[in-house]
Design a protein around this motif. Structure first.
Motif, PDB file in Angstrom:
ATOM      1  N   ASP A  35       0.817  -1.228   0.000  1.00 32.49           N
ATOM      2  CA  ASP A  35       0.000   0.000   0.000  1.00 32.49           C
ATOM      3  C   ASP A  35       0.847   1.273   0.000  1.00 32.49           C
ATOM      4  OD1 ASP A  35      -2.471  -1.086  -0.255  1.00 32.49           O
ATOM      5  OD2 ASP A  35      -3.030  -0.925   1.844  1.00 32.49           O
ATOM      6  N   LYS A  36       2.097   1.167  -0.359  1.00 33.82           N
ATOM      7  CA  LYS A  36       2.989   2.321  -0.449  1.00 33.82           C
ATOM      8  C   LYS A  36       3.574   2.346  -1.852  1.00 33.82           C
ATOM      9  CE  LYS A  36       3.105   3.099   4.107  1.00 33.82           C
ATOM     10  NZ  LYS A  36       2.079   3.934   4.608  1.00 33.82           N
ATOM     11  N   SER A  37       3.893   3.541  -2.320  1.00 35.42           N
ATOM     12  CA  SER A  37       4.533   3.638  -3.624  1.00 35.42           C
ATOM     13  C   SER A  37       5.987   3.201  -3.495  1.00 35.42           C
ATOM     14  CB  SER A  37       4.466   5.068  -4.148  1.00 35.42           C
ATOM     15  OG  SER A  37       5.317   5.907  -3.383  1.00 35.42           O
ATOM     16  N   LYS A  38       6.628   2.956  -4.618  1.00 39.20           N
ATOM     17  CA  LYS A  38       8.015   2.499  -4.611  1.00 39.20           C
ATOM     18  C   LYS A  38       8.926   3.550  -3.981  1.00 39.20           C
ATOM     19  CE  LYS A  38      11.178   0.113  -7.667  1.00 39.20           C
ATOM     20  NZ  LYS A  38      11.380  -0.376  -9.037  1.00 39.20           N
ATOM     21  N   VAL A  39       8.651   4.812  -4.223  1.00 34.81           N
ATOM     22  CA  VAL A  39       9.462   5.895  -3.668  1.00 34.81           C
ATOM     23  C   VAL A  39       9.334   5.912  -2.146  1.00 34.81           C
ATOM     24  CG1 VAL A  39       9.753   8.417  -3.610  1.00 34.81           C
ATOM     25  CG2 VAL A  39       9.272   7.269  -5.769  1.00 34.81           C
ATOM     26  N   GLN A  40       8.091   5.782  -1.654  1.00 36.60           N
ATOM     27  CA  GLN A  40       7.867   5.767  -0.207  1.00 36.60           C
ATOM     28  C   GLN A  40       8.544   4.559   0.441  1.00 36.60           C
ATOM     29  OE1 GLN A  40       3.583   5.892  -0.199  1.00 36.60           O
ATOM     30  NE2 GLN A  40       3.558   8.031   0.486  1.00 36.60           N
ATOM     31  N   ARG A  41       8.498   3.392  -0.209  1.00 38.41           N
ATOM     32  CA  ARG A  41       9.147   2.201   0.335  1.00 38.41           C
ATOM     33  C   ARG A  41      10.657   2.388   0.424  1.00 38.41           C
ATOM     34  NH1 ARG A  41       5.558  -0.916  -3.139  1.00 38.41           N
ATOM     35  NH2 ARG A  41       7.318  -1.175  -4.539  1.00 38.41           N
ATOM     36  N   ASN A  42      11.258   2.990  -0.611  1.00 38.52           N
ATOM     37  CA  ASN A  42      12.699   3.238  -0.599  1.00 38.52           C
ATOM     38  C   ASN A  42      13.088   4.202   0.518  1.00 38.52           C
ATOM     39  OD1 ASN A  42      13.199   1.514  -2.726  1.00 38.52           O
ATOM     40  ND2 ASN A  42      13.073   3.133  -4.269  1.00 38.52           N
ATOM     41  N   LYS A  43      12.278   5.240   0.754  1.00 38.14           N
ATOM     42  CA  LYS A  43      12.550   6.187   1.840  1.00 38.14           C
ATOM     43  C   LYS A  43      12.448   5.486   3.190  1.00 38.14           C
ATOM     44  CE  LYS A  43      11.078  10.466  -0.383  1.00 38.14           C
ATOM     45  NZ  LYS A  43      10.073  11.552  -0.390  1.00 38.14           N
ATOM     46  N   MET A  44      11.446   4.608   3.332  1.00 39.60           N
ATOM     47  CA  MET A  44      11.282   3.889   4.589  1.00 39.60           C
ATOM     48  C   MET A  44      12.448   2.929   4.828  1.00 39.60           C
ATOM     49  SD  MET A  44       7.186   3.178   4.546  1.00 39.60           S
ATOM     50  CE  MET A  44       7.065   2.453   6.176  1.00 39.60           C
ATOM     51  N   LYS A  45      12.958   2.305   3.755  1.00 36.04           N
ATOM     52  CA  LYS A  45      14.093   1.395   3.885  1.00 36.04           C
ATOM     53  C   LYS A  45      15.332   2.142   4.355  1.00 36.04           C
ATOM     54  CE  LYS A  45      13.264  -2.334   0.602  1.00 36.04           C
ATOM     55  NZ  LYS A  45      13.691  -2.914  -0.677  1.00 36.04           N
ATOM     56  N   THR A  46      15.609   3.302   3.738  1.00 37.56           N
ATOM     57  CA  THR A  46      16.800   4.066   4.105  1.00 37.56           C
ATOM     58  C   THR A  46      16.675   4.632   5.515  1.00 37.56           C
ATOM     59  OG1 THR A  46      15.913   6.040   3.036  1.00 37.56           O
ATOM     60  CG2 THR A  46      17.400   4.657   1.727  1.00 37.56           C
ATOM     61  N   ALA A  47      15.448   4.932   5.955  1.00 33.33           N
ATOM     62  CA  ALA A  47      15.245   5.454   7.312  1.00 33.33           C
ATOM     63  C   ALA A  47      15.240   4.332   8.343  1.00 33.33           C
ATOM     64  CB  ALA A  47      13.926   6.232   7.379  1.00 33.33           C
ATOM     65  N   GLY A  48      15.217   3.089   7.891  1.00 28.63           N
ATOM     66  CA  GLY A  48      15.230   1.954   8.804  1.00 28.63           C
ATOM     67  C   GLY A  48      13.861   1.588   9.343  1.00 28.63           C
ATOM     68  N   GLU A  49      12.803   2.141   8.772  1.00 32.51           N
ATOM     69  CA  GLU A  49      11.444   1.808   9.207  1.00 32.51           C
ATOM     70  C   GLU A  49      11.024   0.463   8.634  1.00 32.51           C
ATOM     71  OE1 GLU A  49       8.550   4.915   8.623  1.00 32.51           O
ATOM     72  OE2 GLU A  49      10.120   6.429   8.672  1.00 32.51           O
ATOM     73  N   LYS A  50      10.162  -0.199   9.359  1.00 25.86           N
ATOM     74  CA  LYS A  50       9.687  -1.506   8.930  1.00 25.86           C
ATOM     75  C   LYS A  50       8.519  -1.333   7.957  1.00 25.86           C
ATOM     76  CE  LYS A  50       8.151  -5.933  10.672  1.00 25.86           C
ATOM     77  NZ  LYS A  50       7.754  -6.702  11.848  1.00 25.86           N
ATOM     78  N   ILE A  51       8.580  -2.044   6.833  1.00 27.47           N
ATOM     79  CA  ILE A  51       7.519  -1.989   5.830  1.00 27.47           C
ATOM     80  C   ILE A  51       6.588  -3.171   6.060  1.00 27.47           C
ATOM     81  CG2 ILE A  51       6.972  -2.040   3.368  1.00 27.47           C
ATOM     82  CD1 ILE A  51       9.841  -0.993   2.896  1.00 27.47           C
ATOM     83  N   GLU A  52       5.300  -2.884   6.234  1.00 21.38           N
ATOM     84  CA  GLU A  52       4.326  -3.961   6.444  1.00 21.38           C
ATOM     85  C   GLU A  52       3.735  -4.373   5.099  1.00 21.38           C
ATOM     86  OE1 GLU A  52       0.053  -4.923   8.550  1.00 21.38           O
ATOM     87  OE2 GLU A  52       1.029  -3.037   8.978  1.00 21.38           O
ATOM     88  N   TYR A  53       4.034  -5.600   4.728  1.00 20.42           N
ATOM     89  CA  TYR A  53       3.484  -6.113   3.483  1.00 20.42           C
ATOM     90  C   TYR A  53       2.127  -6.752   3.760  1.00 20.42           C
ATOM     91  CZ  TYR A  53       7.810  -5.232   1.068  1.00 20.42           C
ATOM     92  OH  TYR A  53       8.894  -4.624   0.501  1.00 20.42           O
ATOM     93  N   ARG A  54       1.260  -6.660   2.777  1.00 23.44           N
ATOM     94  CA  ARG A  54      -0.075  -7.219   2.876  1.00 23.44           C
ATOM     95  C   ARG A  54      -0.340  -8.060   1.644  1.00 23.44           C
ATOM     96  NH1 ARG A  54      -3.657  -2.502   5.393  1.00 23.44           N
ATOM     97  NH2 ARG A  54      -2.123  -1.759   6.877  1.00 23.44           N
ATOM     98  N   CYS A  55      -1.429  -8.789   1.685  1.00 22.42           N
ATOM     99  CA  CYS A  55      -1.812  -9.627   0.565  1.00 22.42           C
ATOM    100  C   CYS A  55      -3.045  -9.015  -0.108  1.00 22.42           C
ATOM    101  CB  CYS A  55      -2.106 -11.041   1.059  1.00 22.42           C
ATOM    102  SG  CYS A  55      -2.424 -12.188  -0.260  1.00 22.42           S
ATOM    103  N   LEU A  56      -2.929  -8.691  -1.365  1.00 22.37           N
ATOM    104  CA  LEU A  56      -4.046  -8.163  -2.143  1.00 22.37           C
ATOM    105  C   LEU A  56      -4.743  -9.338  -2.808  1.00 22.37           C
ATOM    106  CD1 LEU A  56      -5.621  -5.801  -3.462  1.00 22.37           C
ATOM    107  CD2 LEU A  56      -3.921  -5.847  -5.268  1.00 22.37           C
ATOM    108  N   ILE A  57      -6.025  -9.478  -2.558  1.00 24.21           N
ATOM    109  CA  ILE A  57      -6.796 -10.601  -3.099  1.00 24.21           C
ATOM    110  C   ILE A  57      -7.900 -10.030  -3.976  1.00 24.21           C
ATOM    111  CG2 ILE A  57      -8.195 -12.607  -2.520  1.00 24.21           C
ATOM    112  CD1 ILE A  57      -6.677 -12.394   0.264  1.00 24.21           C
ATOM    113  N   ARG A  58      -7.943 -10.516  -5.219  1.00 26.97           N
ATOM    114  CA  ARG A  58      -8.968 -10.069  -6.160  1.00 26.97           C
ATOM    115  C   ARG A  58      -9.802 -11.266  -6.584  1.00 26.97           C
ATOM    116  NH1 ARG A  58      -4.475  -7.357  -9.425  1.00 26.97           N
ATOM    117  NH2 ARG A  58      -4.285  -5.328  -8.444  1.00 26.97           N
ATOM    118  N   ALA A  59     -11.089 -11.012  -6.798  1.00 28.27           N
ATOM    119  CA  ALA A  59     -11.979 -12.061  -7.304  1.00 28.27           C
ATOM    120  C   ALA A  59     -12.874 -11.448  -8.363  1.00 28.27           C
ATOM    121  CB  ALA A  59     -12.825 -12.638  -6.176  1.00 28.27           C
TER     122      ALA A  59
END
Length: 125
Positions: A35-59
Motif C-alpha cells: 500500500d505504499k509507492s516504490k518511492v515511499q518504500r525506498n525512503k522507509m528502507k533508508t530510514a530503517g522503518e519496517k515496511i508492512e506487506y499485505r496480501c491483495l486478493i482479487r476475485a
C-alpha cells in the motif's frame, strides 16, 4: 473494482460462487502489496522503518470484480474462512478415477507377456 474489508469480501465471494453455480467461473488472484509507492518504500528502507506487506486478493466472475487487502495479523483467520468457502462451493468438481493397483499390475504383466511372446515368434521366424 471495489475494495472491501475482509468479511464483506468473503460474503460477496460466496454470492459470486452462488451466482455461477449453474454456469460460469470465479477467478481469484493473490498478490503481495505494501500500500505504499516504490518511492515511499525506498525512503522507509533508508530510514530503517519496517515496511508492512499485505496480501491483495482479487476475485471476479467476468462481470463484477472485488478485492480486499489482508494484513499479517488477520491472515490466519481470513485463510480459514476462505478455505471453508472453497470447500463448500467446489461441488461441481469430479472425483478422480483411481485404478485398483492389483488390476493395473495384472494388466501390465499381461501386456509384457504378450510383447515377449510376439518378440519370440519374430526371432524364431
Amino acid at each position: 473494482m471495489v475494495r472491501l474489508q475482509p468479511d464483506p469480501f468473503l460474503n460477496e465471494l460466496t454470492n459470486m460462487f452462488e451466482r455461477t453455480t449453474e454456469k460460469g467461473s470465479v477467478w481469484v488472484t493473490l498478490k503481495h502489496s505494501s500500500d505504499k509507492s516504490k518511492v515511499q518504500r525506498n525512503k522507509m528502507k533508508t530510514a530503517g522503518e519496517k515496511i508492512e506487506y499485505r496480501c491483495l486478493i482479487r476475485a471476479t466472475d467476468g462481470r463484477k470484480t472485488i478485492s480486499t487487502v489482508v494484513g499479517a495479523k488477520d491472515h490466519q483467520r481470513f485463510q480459514s474462512s476462505y478455505a471453508t468457502i472453497l470447500k463448500a462451493r467446489m461441488t461441481a468438481l469430479k472425483k478422480r478415477e483411481r485404478k485398483d493397483k492389483r488390476k493395473a499390475a495384472d494388466s501390465d504383466k499381461k501386456l509384457d507377456s504378450k510383447k515377449r511372446s510376439s518378440a519370440a515368434k519374430k526371432t524364431s521366424n
